[in-house]
Write a protein that holds these residues in place. Sequence first.
Motif, PDB file in Angstrom:
ATOM      1  N   MET A   1       2.246  15.613   4.008  1.00 35.05           N
ATOM      2  CA  MET A   1       1.430  14.271   3.948  1.00 35.05           C
ATOM      3  C   MET A   1       0.095  14.326   3.995  1.00 35.05           C
ATOM      4  SD  MET A   1       2.640  11.758   6.881  1.00 35.05           S
ATOM      5  CE  MET A   1       4.445  11.733   6.571  1.00 35.05           C
ATOM      6  N   THR A   2      -0.435  13.559   2.820  1.00 38.52           N
ATOM      7  CA  THR A   2      -1.886  13.647   2.322  1.00 38.52           C
ATOM      8  C   THR A   2      -2.785  12.774   3.700  1.00 38.52           C
ATOM      9  OG1 THR A   2      -1.685  11.597   1.105  1.00 38.52           O
ATOM     10  CG2 THR A   2      -1.637  13.965   0.141  1.00 38.52           C
ATOM     11  N   ARG A   3      -2.136  12.010   4.207  1.00 36.91           N
ATOM     12  CA  ARG A   3      -3.115  11.170   5.367  1.00 36.91           C
ATOM     13  C   ARG A   3      -2.056  10.554   6.294  1.00 36.91           C
ATOM     14  NH1 ARG A   3      -1.461   5.992   4.501  1.00 36.91           N
ATOM     15  NH2 ARG A   3      -0.954   5.404   2.244  1.00 36.91           N
ATOM     16  N   PRO A   4      -2.589  10.072   7.507  1.00 34.20           N
ATOM     17  CA  PRO A   4      -1.359   9.498   8.443  1.00 34.20           C
ATOM     18  C   PRO A   4      -0.775   8.247   7.884  1.00 34.20           C
ATOM     19  CG  PRO A   4      -3.667  10.131   9.441  1.00 34.20           C
ATOM     20  CD  PRO A   4      -3.698  10.108   7.778  1.00 34.20           C
ATOM     21  N   ILE A   5       0.252   7.941   8.648  1.00 26.10           N
ATOM     22  CA  ILE A   5       0.665   6.424   8.195  1.00 26.10           C
ATOM     23  C   ILE A   5      -0.024   5.426   8.690  1.00 26.10           C
ATOM     24  CG2 ILE A   5       2.915   5.379   8.340  1.00 26.10           C
ATOM     25  CD1 ILE A   5       4.488   7.915   8.665  1.00 26.10           C
ATOM     26  N   SER A   6      -0.198   4.300   8.093  1.00 29.83           N
ATOM     27  CA  SER A   6      -1.279   3.603   8.618  1.00 29.83           C
ATOM     28  C   SER A   6      -0.533   2.004   8.979  1.00 29.83           C
ATOM     29  CB  SER A   6      -2.529   3.116   7.654  1.00 29.83           C
ATOM     30  OG  SER A   6      -3.143   1.926   7.873  1.00 29.83           O
ATOM     31  N   PRO A   7      -0.699   1.549  10.077  1.00 34.17           N
ATOM     32  CA  PRO A   7      -0.428   0.224  10.625  1.00 34.17           C
ATOM     33  C   PRO A   7      -0.945  -0.822   9.545  1.00 34.17           C
ATOM     34  CG  PRO A   7      -0.884   1.366  12.300  1.00 34.17           C
ATOM     35  CD  PRO A   7      -1.589   2.257  11.291  1.00 34.17           C
ATOM     36  N   ASP A   8      -2.019  -0.628   9.191  1.00 27.13           N
ATOM     37  CA  ASP A   8      -2.832  -1.564   8.255  1.00 27.13           C
ATOM     38  C   ASP A   8      -2.052  -1.445   6.996  1.00 27.13           C
ATOM     39  OD1 ASP A   8      -4.507  -2.417  10.092  1.00 27.13           O
ATOM     40  OD2 ASP A   8      -6.102  -1.057   9.387  1.00 27.13           O
ATOM     41  N   ARG A   9      -1.784  -0.433   6.339  1.00 29.02           N
ATOM     42  CA  ARG A   9      -1.105  -0.432   5.308  1.00 29.02           C
ATOM     43  C   ARG A   9       0.395  -0.801   5.306  1.00 29.02           C
ATOM     44  NH1 ARG A   9      -3.591   3.392   1.303  1.00 29.02           N
ATOM     45  NH2 ARG A   9      -5.375   3.858   2.054  1.00 29.02           N
ATOM     46  N   ILE A  10       0.949  -0.823   6.337  1.00 30.98           N
ATOM     47  CA  ILE A  10       2.241  -1.380   6.526  1.00 30.98           C
ATOM     48  C   ILE A  10       2.141  -2.702   6.539  1.00 30.98           C
ATOM     49  CG2 ILE A  10       4.334  -1.794   8.360  1.00 30.98           C
ATOM     50  CD1 ILE A  10       3.656   1.024   9.307  1.00 30.98           C
ATOM     51  N   ALA A  11       1.148  -3.378   7.044  1.00 36.17           N
ATOM     52  CA  ALA A  11       0.918  -4.811   7.212  1.00 36.17           C
ATOM     53  C   ALA A  11       0.655  -5.291   5.617  1.00 36.17           C
ATOM     54  CB  ALA A  11      -0.171  -5.279   7.840  1.00 36.17           C
ATOM     55  N   LYS A  12       0.339  -4.556   4.881  1.00 31.74           N
ATOM     56  CA  LYS A  12       0.132  -4.891   3.599  1.00 31.74           C
ATOM     57  C   LYS A  12       0.871  -4.760   2.367  1.00 31.74           C
ATOM     58  CE  LYS A  12      -5.390  -4.213   4.015  1.00 31.74           C
ATOM     59  NZ  LYS A  12      -6.360  -3.460   3.666  1.00 31.74           N
ATOM     60  N   ALA A  13       2.054  -3.731   2.988  1.00 34.57           N
ATOM     61  CA  ALA A  13       3.117  -3.310   2.122  1.00 34.57           C
ATOM     62  C   ALA A  13       4.018  -4.451   1.591  1.00 34.57           C
ATOM     63  CB  ALA A  13       3.917  -2.300   2.622  1.00 34.57           C
ATOM     64  N   HIS A  14       3.773  -5.665   2.275  1.00 31.58           N
ATOM     65  CA  HIS A  14       4.832  -6.856   2.007  1.00 31.58           C
ATOM     66  C   HIS A  14       4.239  -7.231   0.589  1.00 31.58           C
ATOM     67  CE1 HIS A  14       6.906  -6.951   5.786  1.00 31.58           C
ATOM     68  NE2 HIS A  14       7.584  -7.632   5.204  1.00 31.58           N
ATOM     69  N   GLU A  15       2.866  -7.038   0.361  1.00 27.20           N
ATOM     70  CA  GLU A  15       2.517  -7.753  -0.895  1.00 27.20           C
ATOM     71  C   GLU A  15       2.751  -7.008  -2.416  1.00 27.20           C
ATOM     72  OE1 GLU A  15      -1.996  -7.620  -0.269  1.00 27.20           O
ATOM     73  OE2 GLU A  15      -1.882  -8.712   1.804  1.00 27.20           O
ATOM     74  N   LEU A  16       3.085  -5.626  -1.867  1.00 30.09           N
ATOM     75  CA  LEU A  16       3.465  -4.891  -3.111  1.00 30.09           C
ATOM     76  C   LEU A  16       5.031  -4.594  -3.365  1.00 30.09           C
ATOM     77  CD1 LEU A  16       0.810  -2.193  -2.549  1.00 30.09           C
ATOM     78  CD2 LEU A  16       0.822  -4.153  -4.155  1.00 30.09           C
ATOM     79  N   ILE A  17       5.964  -4.714  -2.463  1.00 30.07           N
ATOM     80  CA  ILE A  17       7.105  -4.372  -2.286  1.00 30.07           C
ATOM     81  C   ILE A  17       7.979  -5.636  -3.076  1.00 30.07           C
ATOM     82  CG2 ILE A  17       9.140  -4.017  -0.913  1.00 30.07           C
ATOM     83  CD1 ILE A  17       7.703  -2.591   1.031  1.00 30.07           C
ATOM     84  N   ASP A  18       8.909  -5.197  -3.744  1.00 28.80           N
ATOM     85  CA  ASP A  18       9.742  -6.091  -4.688  1.00 28.80           C
ATOM     86  C   ASP A  18      10.346  -7.172  -3.482  1.00 28.80           C
ATOM     87  OD1 ASP A  18      11.649  -7.676  -5.886  1.00 28.80           O
ATOM     88  OD2 ASP A  18      11.918  -6.070  -7.295  1.00 28.80           O
ATOM     89  N   PRO A  19      10.185  -8.568  -3.552  1.00 28.29           N
ATOM     90  CA  PRO A  19      10.674  -9.432  -2.508  1.00 28.29           C
ATOM     91  C   PRO A  19      12.243  -9.315  -2.469  1.00 28.29           C
ATOM     92  CG  PRO A  19       9.183 -10.443  -3.972  1.00 28.29           C
ATOM     93  CD  PRO A  19       9.190  -9.166  -4.569  1.00 28.29           C
ATOM     94  N   VAL A  20      12.805  -8.747  -3.252  1.00 27.41           N
ATOM     95  CA  VAL A  20      14.400  -8.604  -3.150  1.00 27.41           C
ATOM     96  C   VAL A  20      14.854  -7.758  -2.104  1.00 27.41           C
ATOM     97  CG1 VAL A  20      14.948  -8.986  -5.541  1.00 27.41           C
ATOM     98  CG2 VAL A  20      14.574  -6.706  -4.649  1.00 27.41           C
ATOM     99  N   PHE A  21      13.757  -6.830  -1.446  1.00 24.02           N
ATOM    100  CA  PHE A  21      13.835  -5.952  -0.344  1.00 24.02           C
ATOM    101  C   PHE A  21      13.615  -6.503   0.929  1.00 24.02           C
ATOM    102  CE2 PHE A  21      13.312  -3.113  -4.189  1.00 24.02           C
ATOM    103  CZ  PHE A  21      14.738  -2.669  -4.382  1.00 24.02           C
ATOM    104  N   LEU A  22      12.763  -7.480   0.860  1.00 27.41           N
ATOM    105  CA  LEU A  22      11.834  -8.167   2.177  1.00 27.41           C
ATOM    106  C   LEU A  22      12.709  -9.265   2.755  1.00 27.41           C
ATOM    107  CD1 LEU A  22       8.367  -7.917   0.475  1.00 27.41           C
ATOM    108  CD2 LEU A  22       9.570  -6.433   1.973  1.00 27.41           C
ATOM    109  N   GLY A  23      12.529  -9.620   3.984  1.00 23.66           N
ATOM    110  CA  GLY A  23      13.236 -10.637   4.723  1.00 23.66           C
ATOM    111  C   GLY A  23      14.684 -10.448   4.948  1.00 23.66           C
ATOM    112  N   THR A  24      15.123  -9.234   5.243  1.00 21.46           N
ATOM    113  CA  THR A  24      16.473  -9.182   5.152  1.00 21.46           C
ATOM    114  C   THR A  24      17.126  -9.863   6.691  1.00 21.46           C
ATOM    115  OG1 THR A  24      15.830  -6.749   6.239  1.00 21.46           O
ATOM    116  CG2 THR A  24      16.699  -6.970   4.011  1.00 21.46           C
ATOM    117  N   PRO A  25      18.405 -10.141   6.650  1.00 16.61           N
ATOM    118  CA  PRO A  25      18.942 -10.946   7.929  1.00 16.61           C
ATOM    119  C   PRO A  25      18.685 -10.104   9.149  1.00 16.61           C
ATOM    120  CG  PRO A  25      20.430 -11.117   5.828  1.00 16.61           C
ATOM    121  CD  PRO A  25      19.210  -9.993   5.572  1.00 16.61           C
ATOM    122  N   VAL A  26      18.735 -10.722  10.091  1.00 10.20           N
ATOM    123  CA  VAL A  26      19.136 -10.419  11.517  1.00 10.20           C
ATOM    124  C   VAL A  26      20.428 -10.599  11.853  1.00 10.20           C
ATOM    125  CG1 VAL A  26      18.448 -10.155  13.893  1.00 10.20           C
ATOM    126  CG2 VAL A  26      16.330 -10.004  12.238  1.00 10.20           C
TER     127      VAL A  26
END
Length: 321
Positions: A1-26
Motif C-alpha cells: 500500500m503506497t499511502r494510508p487510506i484517507s477519510p478525505d479521499r473516501i469523502a471525495k470518492a463519491h464524485e468519481l464512482i459510477d453512480p450505479v454503485f452509490l446510494g444502495t438501499p438500507v
Amino acid sequence: MTRPISPDRIAKAHELIDPVFLGTPVVESAALDRALGCHLVVKDESANPIGSFKGRGADHFAAIYGLKGNEIVCASAGNFGQGLAWGARRQGGKVTVFAATGASPVKIARMRELGANVILEGADFDGANAAAKSYGNKHAIPYIEDAAHPEVAEGAGTIARELTEAGLKLDAMIVPVGGGALINGIAVWLKHASPGTRVIGVCAQGAPAYALSYAAGHVIETPTCETIADGIAVRTPVAASLETMRRVVDEVVVVSDMEILDGMRMLHRTAGLVVEGTVGAAIAALVRQKGKWRGKTVAIPLCGNNLTDEQRRTWLGIGPA
C-alpha cells in the motif's frame, strides 16, 4: 500500500464512482431484529449491476488511474474481477482476470460478459493470485492486488460514509474479511466520523489466515483454505492490509461454515434476502456475539448475492434467480 487510506479521499470518492454503485438501499427487518436481539441495519450492496460491493472500489481505482488504452491484470474470486471489468470498460481499458479453476461459473460468465479476459489457473484464490503476478511480470502489465491499493479501500469506505451521512448511530459494524479492502475502508471512515462504533471483522474457520495474523501481529499463511464463503477464502494475507487492520479494526472473530450457512438461511427466511457466504459470515458473527449487542444498533454490508442455481437450491432451497 503506497499511502494510508484517507477519510478525505473516501469523502471525495463519491464524485468519481459510477453512480450505479452509490446510494444502495438500507434494509431493516423487525423479524431479523427479533431473531438477533438487536436492531440490524443491512446495507444492500448487491443492488447494482454486478451484485456486489466490489464495484465501488474497483471503479474508483479505474477512474483515478485512467485506464484508457491500457491493460491491467488481477486475481479474483469473481466479484472484484467484475468490478474491475466494469471500471476498465467505462474508462476504455482492458483487464485480464485470473480465477481459480473451481471459481463460481456465474461469476466467471459475468466477468466475461463485461469484457474481461478470464484465465482459470490455480486450485484456489492464492494460486490464481500467484499466476496473475507471473502473467503481469511476463507481459509487463500492471498487476493490481485488491487489498494493496488504498483507492480500492477508499471506494469501499463510501459504504460507511453513506450510513453516517444518513444519520445512523451505529454501535458496531460487522464486516467479512477477504483481502481487507472492505473492512479497512469502512473502519477508517468510522474511526473518523463515528469513533464510538466498533468495527468487527469475521473470517471463516476454514480460512483463518487474517484472524491468525491479526492476533499474532504479523502475516501467517495457512497451507489450505476451504470454506463455502469464497469471497473470504484467503491463505496469504496482504501485509499492508493487515497493518491497517490492526490499527483500525477492533476485533476479528472466526465462524464455521455451518454457522455461515445458518446465517444465509436466516437472512432469506426472515427478510427474503439471497446472499453469498460472506454475508452469512457476518450474521454468524453477530449470532455468536448475540448477548454483547442486545438492544444495540449493528450494521452489516450485504456484500454480494452472486450464487449459482445449485447453491441457491442446495443452501437456500429456492429456484434459479
